[in-house]
Design an enzyme around this catalytic site. Structure first.
Site, PDB file in Angstrom:
ATOM      1  CB  SER A  52     -36.869  33.254  -5.781  1.00 18.17           C
ATOM      2  OG  SER A  52     -36.943  33.112  -7.164  1.00 18.17           O
TER       3      SER A  52
ATOM      4  CG  HIS B 128     -41.267  30.956  -7.534  1.00 19.58           C
ATOM      5  ND1 HIS B 128     -41.222  32.298  -7.871  1.00 19.58           N
ATOM      6  CD2 HIS B 128     -39.985  30.620  -7.293  1.00 19.58           C
ATOM      7  CE1 HIS B 128     -39.984  32.730  -7.835  1.00 19.58           C
ATOM      8  NE2 HIS B 128     -39.206  31.729  -7.481  1.00 19.58           N
TER       9      HIS B 128
ATOM     10  CG  ASP C 287     -43.878  34.408  -7.980  1.00 18.23           C
ATOM     11  OD1 ASP C 287     -44.186  33.487  -7.198  1.00 18.23           O
ATOM     12  OD2 ASP C 287     -42.762  34.502  -8.514  1.00 18.23           O
TER      13      ASP C 287
END
Length: 501
Positions: free
Chosen positions: A251, A148, A178
């Protein structure tokens, strides 16, 4: 991950991917979170001779605290910032205002708001700049991060801790897990040491390093709060839950164990404010390495598919099927012409083991199937008709959808069954794509309290497929304490436990 290091908090309840967007370009789909090799052996990254792995920090034993200072010194240089530039396409239902609109400043902080930059039309998309984290796993420039983080990217830049910057190529990104793999043109880079997430235990100390809100090389620490978490929309990943502070911008950054080895990739948080509230989730490094191996070799990752819809068991459902404990994955639906249908699996089967490994919750089945290779044979231990049996299935290939979607259980409470039923007409069966079934025309008593509604289609009771009301009456004549009803509602099938007075 923001431009001007300006971080705008989005107020929303849910799972939030730990990434940040550029100022005035906050995209909720970038915030809300969101396997497969021929061997069960965890893939190990072989470091080139020119880039030896950093030494391990002192092991933790006897209750001693880990040396986090040493871990940061050893591994910090291999943690990178990932800056992404691209264009976000605005959908027809997305709300946007021009930057010059007087209402822009009022709406800019609200969930779902898109600040449209002047110039390009809606069809061209909205330029954005965002930031995440990553880490180097090979001295010749291989970097792991979240999928992402690089979604919709036109340009990706990797910034090292010594402030060198490199344009990165996205070798591949796998939305199901992911995971994304980047390549930068550099040699003799510092690398992290890779660990084994399977060795983690709840209570073990962990350390996260990343760039929350654009602040580079930020370290936070905590413990493993839980293992094997199955999150909504993420059935392929058995997440590691920690209480290490993770925020937008973290992230793709690494999660280290007490010895300084990477055991996970920080990916999501659960928040009511858009910021850290004590619940962080990381992708196990074992999963990431398997996906990485496929991406490096072929440019993409393939996921196996069994072809079932599964749900968790509660005590009432377990007792309805004659199980002593509410453990296993209860099959609510089997897709036509799938691996499950060819293997003979049917709704009402409870899968309790995969290749000898226990299945405690439905998410365990989903993650293990997705880690398998399409075409692989798996041994399933199945509970059927009050007894256990073994079934072998040859797995198919998953497309873009989830491998096995888990549906929530419906609450059950005591009372009478209370259903008004009639058989489905032939045309109704054709429209519903079922054979047999009873239409629920009225609901009262326990069935109503369990959540059944008029318009539901009753397909089975206690594993017996239904074609007539007399079959239901036959089951009820035995005065069971509870029954398990297989219900078709819209396009979804789910087992509902009903307590009987």
């Amino acid at each position: 991950m923001k431009r001007k290091t300006l971080a705008l908090a989005i107020i929303a309840v849910g799972l939030i991917v730990a990434a940040t967007s550029a100022a005035f370009n906050i995209y909720p789909e970038q915030w809300f979170g969101k396997e497969t090799v021929a061997s069960n052996v965890v893939g190990l990254v072989v470091q080139p001779a020119s880039a030896p792995s950093p030494p391990a920090a002192s092991p933790v034993s006897g209750g001693a605290a880990p040396n986090f200072r040493a871990i940061v010194q050893q591994a910090g240089p291999a943690v990178v910032g990932v800056t992404v530039e691209g264009k976000h396409k605005i959908g027809p239902d997305e709300f946007s205002l021009d930057l010059n609109d007087p209402f822009f400043q009022f709406f800019r902080g609200l969930p779902g708001f898109q600040g449209r930059l002047p110039g390009p039309g809606r069809g061209d998309g909205v330029p954005f700049r965002s930031q995440g984290s990553g880490f180097i796993i090979s001295g010749d420039g291989l970097v792991l991060t979240n999928a992402h983080v690089v979604r919709e990217a036109k340009e990706v830049t990797v910034k090292l801790s010594d402030r060198r910057e490199f344009r990165a190529k996205v070798l591949g990104a796998d939305a199901a897990t992911d995971i994304a793999v980047l390549r930068i043109d550099a040699k003799n880079l510092p690398v992290v040491r890779l660990g084994d997430a399977q060795q983690l235990q709840v209570g073990d100390p962990v350390l996260a390093i990343g760039s929350p809100f654009g602040f580079e090389q930020t370290a936070t620490q905590g413990i493993v709060s839980a293992k094997g978490r199955s999150l909504p929309g993420d059935t392929a990943v058995p997440f590691i839950q920690t209480d290490a502070a993770v925020n937008p911008g973290n992230s793709g950054g690494p999660l280290f164990d007490g010895s300084g080895a990477v055991v996970g990739i920080n990916a999501q948080i659960y928040s009511q404010s858009g910021g850290y509230q004590g619940l962080s989730f990381a992708i196990p490094i074992n999963v990431a390495l398997k996906v990485k191996d496929q991406i490096v070799s072929s440019g993409h990752a393939s996921h196996a598919r069994l072809g079932v819809t599964v749900q968790d068991l509660d005590q009432a459902l377990a007792e309805s099927f004659g199980l002593g404990r509410p453990e296993g994955a209860l099959i609510a639906n089997v897709a036509p012409d799938s691996a499950a249908s060819r293997a003979g699996l049917v709704p009402g089967d409870v899968i309790t083991e995969v290749n000898g490994e226990p299945v405690v919750r439905a998410g365990d089945l989903s993650s293990r199937i997705s880690l398998a290779v399409p075409g692989e044979k798996v041994r399933l231990k199945v509970w059927r008709n009050q007894g256990a049996q073994e079934i072998t299935a040859t797995l198919g290939r998953a497309e873009d959808e989830a491998v096995a979607r888990t549906k929530p259980d419906t609450e059950s409470k005591p009372g009478q069954l209370g259903l008004a039923l009639r058989p489905l007409a032939r045309d109704e069966q054709d429209r519903a794509h079922v054979q047999g079934g009873l239409l629920v025309e009225g609901v009262a008593g326990s069935a109503a309290r369990a959540g059944l509604m008029p318009g539901d289609v009753l397909l089975a009771i206690n594993g017996v497929s239904l074609k007539s009301v007399e079959q239901v009456q036959g089951v009820m004549s035995k005065k069971p304490k509870r029954v398990a009803l297989l219900i078709l509602r819209g396009d979804y099938r789910i087992f509902v436990p009903v307590e009987l007075g």
